[in-house]
Write a protein that holds these residues in place. Structure first.
Motif, PDB file in Angstrom:
ATOM      1  N   GLU A  21       0.823  -1.209   0.000  1.00  0.00           N
ATOM      2  CA  GLU A  21       0.000   0.000   0.000  1.00  0.00           C
ATOM      3  C   GLU A  21       0.858   1.260   0.000  1.00  0.00           C
ATOM      4  O   GLU A  21       0.485   2.281  -0.604  1.00  0.00           O
ATOM      5  CB  GLU A  21      -0.942   0.005   1.208  1.00  0.00           C
ATOM      6  CG  GLU A  21      -1.972  -1.111   1.211  1.00  0.00           C
ATOM      7  CD  GLU A  21      -2.942  -1.034   0.041  1.00  0.00           C
ATOM      8  OE1 GLU A  21      -3.043   0.040  -0.581  1.00  0.00           O
ATOM      9  OE2 GLU A  21      -3.607  -2.056  -0.242  1.00  0.00           O
ATOM     10  N   ARG A  24       1.699   2.466  -3.328  1.00  0.00           N
ATOM     11  CA  ARG A  24       0.583   3.162  -3.949  1.00  0.00           C
ATOM     12  C   ARG A  24       0.386   4.553  -3.347  1.00  0.00           C
ATOM     13  O   ARG A  24       0.015   5.488  -4.032  1.00  0.00           O
ATOM     14  CB  ARG A  24      -0.692   2.325  -3.760  1.00  0.00           C
ATOM     15  CG  ARG A  24      -1.846   2.800  -4.609  1.00  0.00           C
ATOM     16  CD  ARG A  24      -3.173   2.130  -4.254  1.00  0.00           C
ATOM     17  NE  ARG A  24      -3.099   0.844  -3.647  1.00  0.00           N
ATOM     18  CZ  ARG A  24      -3.671  -0.267  -4.127  1.00  0.00           C
ATOM     19  NH1 ARG A  24      -4.312  -0.223  -5.271  1.00  0.00           N
ATOM     20  NH2 ARG A  24      -3.605  -1.391  -3.474  1.00  0.00           N
ATOM     21  N   TYR A  25       0.649   4.669  -2.038  1.00  0.00           N
ATOM     22  CA  TYR A  25       0.457   5.935  -1.324  1.00  0.00           C
ATOM     23  C   TYR A  25       1.763   6.325  -0.615  1.00  0.00           C
ATOM     24  O   TYR A  25       1.866   6.248   0.611  1.00  0.00           O
ATOM     25  CB  TYR A  25      -0.672   5.816  -0.299  1.00  0.00           C
ATOM     26  CG  TYR A  25      -1.978   5.303  -0.862  1.00  0.00           C
ATOM     27  CD1 TYR A  25      -2.671   6.032  -1.833  1.00  0.00           C
ATOM     28  CD2 TYR A  25      -2.518   4.106  -0.423  1.00  0.00           C
ATOM     29  CE1 TYR A  25      -3.867   5.573  -2.348  1.00  0.00           C
ATOM     30  CE2 TYR A  25      -3.723   3.636  -0.930  1.00  0.00           C
ATOM     31  CZ  TYR A  25      -4.393   4.376  -1.904  1.00  0.00           C
ATOM     32  OH  TYR A  25      -5.580   3.915  -2.417  1.00  0.00           O
ATOM     33  N   ARG A  39     -14.877  -0.930   2.323  1.00  0.00           N
ATOM     34  CA  ARG A  39     -14.951   0.037   1.214  1.00  0.00           C
ATOM     35  C   ARG A  39     -15.007   1.475   1.717  1.00  0.00           C
ATOM     36  O   ARG A  39     -14.646   2.403   0.998  1.00  0.00           O
ATOM     37  CB  ARG A  39     -16.157  -0.288   0.340  1.00  0.00           C
ATOM     38  CG  ARG A  39     -17.499  -0.187   1.029  1.00  0.00           C
ATOM     39  CD  ARG A  39     -18.611  -0.724   0.157  1.00  0.00           C
ATOM     40  NE  ARG A  39     -18.493  -2.168   0.010  1.00  0.00           N
ATOM     41  CZ  ARG A  39     -19.337  -2.907  -0.705  1.00  0.00           C
ATOM     42  NH1 ARG A  39     -20.340  -2.323  -1.348  1.00  0.00           N
ATOM     43  NH2 ARG A  39     -19.190  -4.209  -0.801  1.00  0.00           N
ATOM     44  N   ASN A  40     -15.456   1.672   2.962  1.00  0.00           N
ATOM     45  CA  ASN A  40     -15.485   3.026   3.516  1.00  0.00           C
ATOM     46  C   ASN A  40     -14.088   3.590   3.766  1.00  0.00           C
ATOM     47  O   ASN A  40     -13.942   4.784   4.021  1.00  0.00           O
ATOM     48  CB  ASN A  40     -16.283   3.054   4.829  1.00  0.00           C
ATOM     49  CG  ASN A  40     -17.764   2.803   4.599  1.00  0.00           C
ATOM     50  OD1 ASN A  40     -18.273   3.040   3.515  1.00  0.00           O
ATOM     51  ND2 ASN A  40     -18.436   2.293   5.614  1.00  0.00           N
ATOM     52  N   VAL A  42     -11.640   3.474   1.540  1.00  0.00           N
ATOM     53  CA  VAL A  42     -10.993   3.876   0.283  1.00  0.00           C
ATOM     54  C   VAL A  42     -10.698   5.378   0.340  1.00  0.00           C
ATOM     55  O   VAL A  42     -11.592   6.175   0.648  1.00  0.00           O
ATOM     56  CB  VAL A  42     -11.893   3.556  -0.918  1.00  0.00           C
ATOM     57  CG1 VAL A  42     -11.279   4.088  -2.210  1.00  0.00           C
ATOM     58  CG2 VAL A  42     -12.132   2.051  -1.015  1.00  0.00           C
ATOM     59  N   PRO A  43      -9.457   5.796   0.076  1.00  0.00           N
ATOM     60  CA  PRO A  43      -9.132   7.230   0.152  1.00  0.00           C
ATOM     61  C   PRO A  43      -9.982   8.062  -0.808  1.00  0.00           C
ATOM     62  O   PRO A  43     -10.310   7.621  -1.913  1.00  0.00           O
ATOM     63  CB  PRO A  43      -7.648   7.268  -0.234  1.00  0.00           C
ATOM     64  CG  PRO A  43      -7.143   5.899   0.057  1.00  0.00           C
ATOM     65  CD  PRO A  43      -8.276   4.970  -0.222  1.00  0.00           C
ATOM     66  N   GLU A  44     -10.324   9.260  -0.367  1.00  0.00           N
ATOM     67  CA  GLU A  44     -11.112  10.189  -1.182  1.00  0.00           C
ATOM     68  C   GLU A  44     -10.167  11.114  -1.940  1.00  0.00           C
ATOM     69  O   GLU A  44      -9.272  11.721  -1.331  1.00  0.00           O
ATOM     70  CB  GLU A  44     -12.032  11.006  -0.274  1.00  0.00           C
ATOM     71  CG  GLU A  44     -12.860  12.052  -1.008  1.00  0.00           C
ATOM     72  CD  GLU A  44     -13.652  12.926  -0.058  1.00  0.00           C
ATOM     73  OE1 GLU A  44     -14.322  13.857  -0.544  1.00  0.00           O
ATOM     74  OE2 GLU A  44     -13.591  12.689   1.170  1.00  0.00           O
ATOM     75  N   ARG A  51      -5.247  13.467  -1.561  1.00  0.00           N
ATOM     76  CA  ARG A  51      -6.099  12.403  -1.050  1.00  0.00           C
ATOM     77  C   ARG A  51      -6.413  12.622   0.423  1.00  0.00           C
ATOM     78  O   ARG A  51      -5.554  13.044   1.193  1.00  0.00           O
ATOM     79  CB  ARG A  51      -5.424  11.042  -1.249  1.00  0.00           C
ATOM     80  CG  ARG A  51      -5.382  10.601  -2.707  1.00  0.00           C
ATOM     81  CD  ARG A  51      -4.765   9.226  -2.850  1.00  0.00           C
ATOM     82  NE  ARG A  51      -3.320   9.286  -2.832  1.00  0.00           N
ATOM     83  CZ  ARG A  51      -2.523   8.896  -3.841  1.00  0.00           C
ATOM     84  NH1 ARG A  51      -3.075   8.454  -4.954  1.00  0.00           N
ATOM     85  NH2 ARG A  51      -1.222   8.964  -3.735  1.00  0.00           N
ATOM     86  N   LEU A  96      -6.719   1.848   5.725  1.00  0.00           N
ATOM     87  CA  LEU A  96      -6.831   1.538   4.301  1.00  0.00           C
ATOM     88  C   LEU A  96      -7.537   0.199   4.115  1.00  0.00           C
ATOM     89  O   LEU A  96      -7.438  -0.690   4.966  1.00  0.00           O
ATOM     90  CB  LEU A  96      -5.441   1.460   3.657  1.00  0.00           C
ATOM     91  CG  LEU A  96      -4.636   2.758   3.563  1.00  0.00           C
ATOM     92  CD1 LEU A  96      -3.237   2.462   3.026  1.00  0.00           C
ATOM     93  CD2 LEU A  96      -5.343   3.771   2.676  1.00  0.00           C
ATOM     94  N   PRO A  97      -8.217   0.005   2.979  1.00  0.00           N
ATOM     95  CA  PRO A  97      -8.843  -1.291   2.695  1.00  0.00           C
ATOM     96  C   PRO A  97      -7.805  -2.291   2.204  1.00  0.00           C
ATOM     97  O   PRO A  97      -6.707  -1.915   1.770  1.00  0.00           O
ATOM     98  CB  PRO A  97      -9.845  -0.951   1.578  1.00  0.00           C
ATOM     99  CG  PRO A  97      -9.218   0.210   0.867  1.00  0.00           C
ATOM    100  CD  PRO A  97      -8.491   1.005   1.933  1.00  0.00           C
ATOM    101  N   ASP A  99      -6.388  -5.104  -0.477  1.00  0.00           N
ATOM    102  CA  ASP A  99      -6.425  -5.274  -1.929  1.00  0.00           C
ATOM    103  C   ASP A  99      -5.644  -6.543  -2.253  1.00  0.00           C
ATOM    104  O   ASP A  99      -4.456  -6.494  -2.588  1.00  0.00           O
ATOM    105  CB  ASP A  99      -5.806  -4.060  -2.623  1.00  0.00           C
ATOM    106  CG  ASP A  99      -5.871  -4.156  -4.144  1.00  0.00           C
ATOM    107  OD1 ASP A  99      -6.292  -5.210  -4.664  1.00  0.00           O
ATOM    108  OD2 ASP A  99      -5.482  -3.189  -4.826  1.00  0.00           O
TER     109      ASP A  99
END
Length: 390
Positions: A21, A24-25, A39-40, A42-44, A51, A96-97, A99
């Protein structure tokens, strides 16, 4: 020098899911991060392209931590901990969710990198392997260093590796100098590096055995090594006592198993809230179908078909039930698995809310040994149509 005849390495990826992760971030490097949100989490993505990340303090549910960064572990947040408890320990941690597709991708990459050195690899899961380096030329430290570098180049991730005379010491040793560790252990290192460790650090001494040993005044591997065998045998029996005695001295003759046949392949999910078989039928149906299709994908990816389809349900009162159905022909087809799993589902009471749902395929055969498999279309019928509970 390590034994010239037997050099066994254990390679363990460092905080694997969290590290993927962070690729990715990257802006989260150095921060406490917890993986396991739904799912809540997931970064906005904001209007300026930045983000906004969920915080652990805002989590509501019954999920568990999948993994955490070392910064989060410093607060006491570890894998398998309840998320609500973790939120009490590290409320400001980023959530984080999971994956799993990404994690499996990086797992394949790091294992392929190691396979360039030798094919003597025992796969122990998504983030760890044993490697028999006995026939690989070069000093242990030099070979291990090259493997670590190859893994980093292939994935951008760090790993910890220990080279030892056997699997027992290699497994323990890979944890000693994390993260990014390179550890060499010899038999003469056992008193200094292994004996001070808690007995629970030994793979094969679980929580119950650790509790029984603690009740006997045995808390470290060294204390186990010095324990009276008669006393141990009274509490653990002859065979387990013999194993404990050998283990405490660092002895292990197990070979690196390059290939092994899995007995079953399964998928399961624990819901963030209990789901009612009738009122939450669409959610349960979606989860049910997804589990069947993912098991089918796992079977095809690993080259197997299976004859026995099973389900696992855990109710809101924590009772667990299982049911199985054997097919006339082995299959790796998602629709066939779903159809059989639905028949299993009809044989269990659906009168309470559910907290966990699982699908399993067993009685496996390599796909080349099976023939005449027919792909069947996905049915429109929902698997929870049998539910008529109140």
């Amino acid at each position: 020098m390590l034994s010239a005849t037997r050099r066994i390495a254990h390679l363990d990826m460092d905080a694997f899911y969290a590290s993927v992760e962070l690729l990715r971030y990257p802006e989260l490097r150095g921060q406490p991060v917890v993986i396991g949100g739904g799912r809540n989490a997931v970064p906005e993505v904001l209007a300026d392209g930045s983000r906004r990340f969920a915080r652990l303090r805002d989590y509501v549910g019954r999920g568990v931590v999948t993994t955490s960064t070392y910064e989060a572990r410093a607060f006491g947040v570890f894998s398998a901990m309840g998320m609500m408890k973790a939120a009490q320990l590290a409320p400001d941690a980023i959530l984080l969710p999971t994956d799993f597709e990404a994690y499996r991708h990086y797992s394949r990459l790091f294992k392929a990198a190691v396979a360039r050195f030798t094919d003597q690899i025992e796969d122990r899961g998504i983030d760890e392997i044993y490697i028999d380096l006995s026939a690989v030329q070069g000093e242990a430290a030099e070979v291990a260093g090259r493997i670590k570098q190859a893994v980093r180049e292939a994935t951008g991730l760090s790993c910890s590796i220990c080279v030892a005379p056997n699997k027992l010491l290699a497994k323990i040793g890979s944890e000693l100098d994390k993260p990014d560790g390179l550890t060499l252990l010899r038999m003469e290192d056992v008193p200094l590096r292994i004996w001070p460790l808690p007995v629970r650090k030994v793979n094969g001494i679980g929580p119950k055995a650790s509790e029984k040993l603690a009740a006997l005044g045995i808390g470290t591997v060294g204390e186990l090594a010095r324990a009276d065998l008669g006393l141990l045998q009274e509490h653990f029996g002859r065979s387990y006592t013999a194993w404990l005695a050998q283990t405490a001295q660092g002895f292990d003759e197990r070979a690196v198993v390059v290939s092994s046949e899995p007995k079953s392949i399964s998928r399961e999910t624990t819901f963030e809230r209990d789901l009612h078989p009738r009122r939450d039928r669409p959610l349960l149906s979606e989860a049910f179908t997804g589990l069947c299709l993912r098991v089918a994908d796992d079977l095809r990816r690993k080259g197997y078909v299976g004859r026995t389809i099973g389900i696992k349900l855990r109710y809101d009162d924590f009772r667990t039930v299982t049911r199985d159905l054997t097919l006339p022909e082995p299959s790796a087809d998602g629709a066939a698995i779903r159809r059989a799993a639905t028949e299993c589902l009809r044989r269990v009471p659906l009168d309470r809310k559910l907290r966990l749902l699982g699908v399993r395929v067993s009685a496996l055969l390599p796909v080349e040994e099976a023939a005449g498999l027919a792909a069947l279309p996905i049915q429109a019928e929902l698997p929870f149509d049998a539910a008529d509970g109140g």
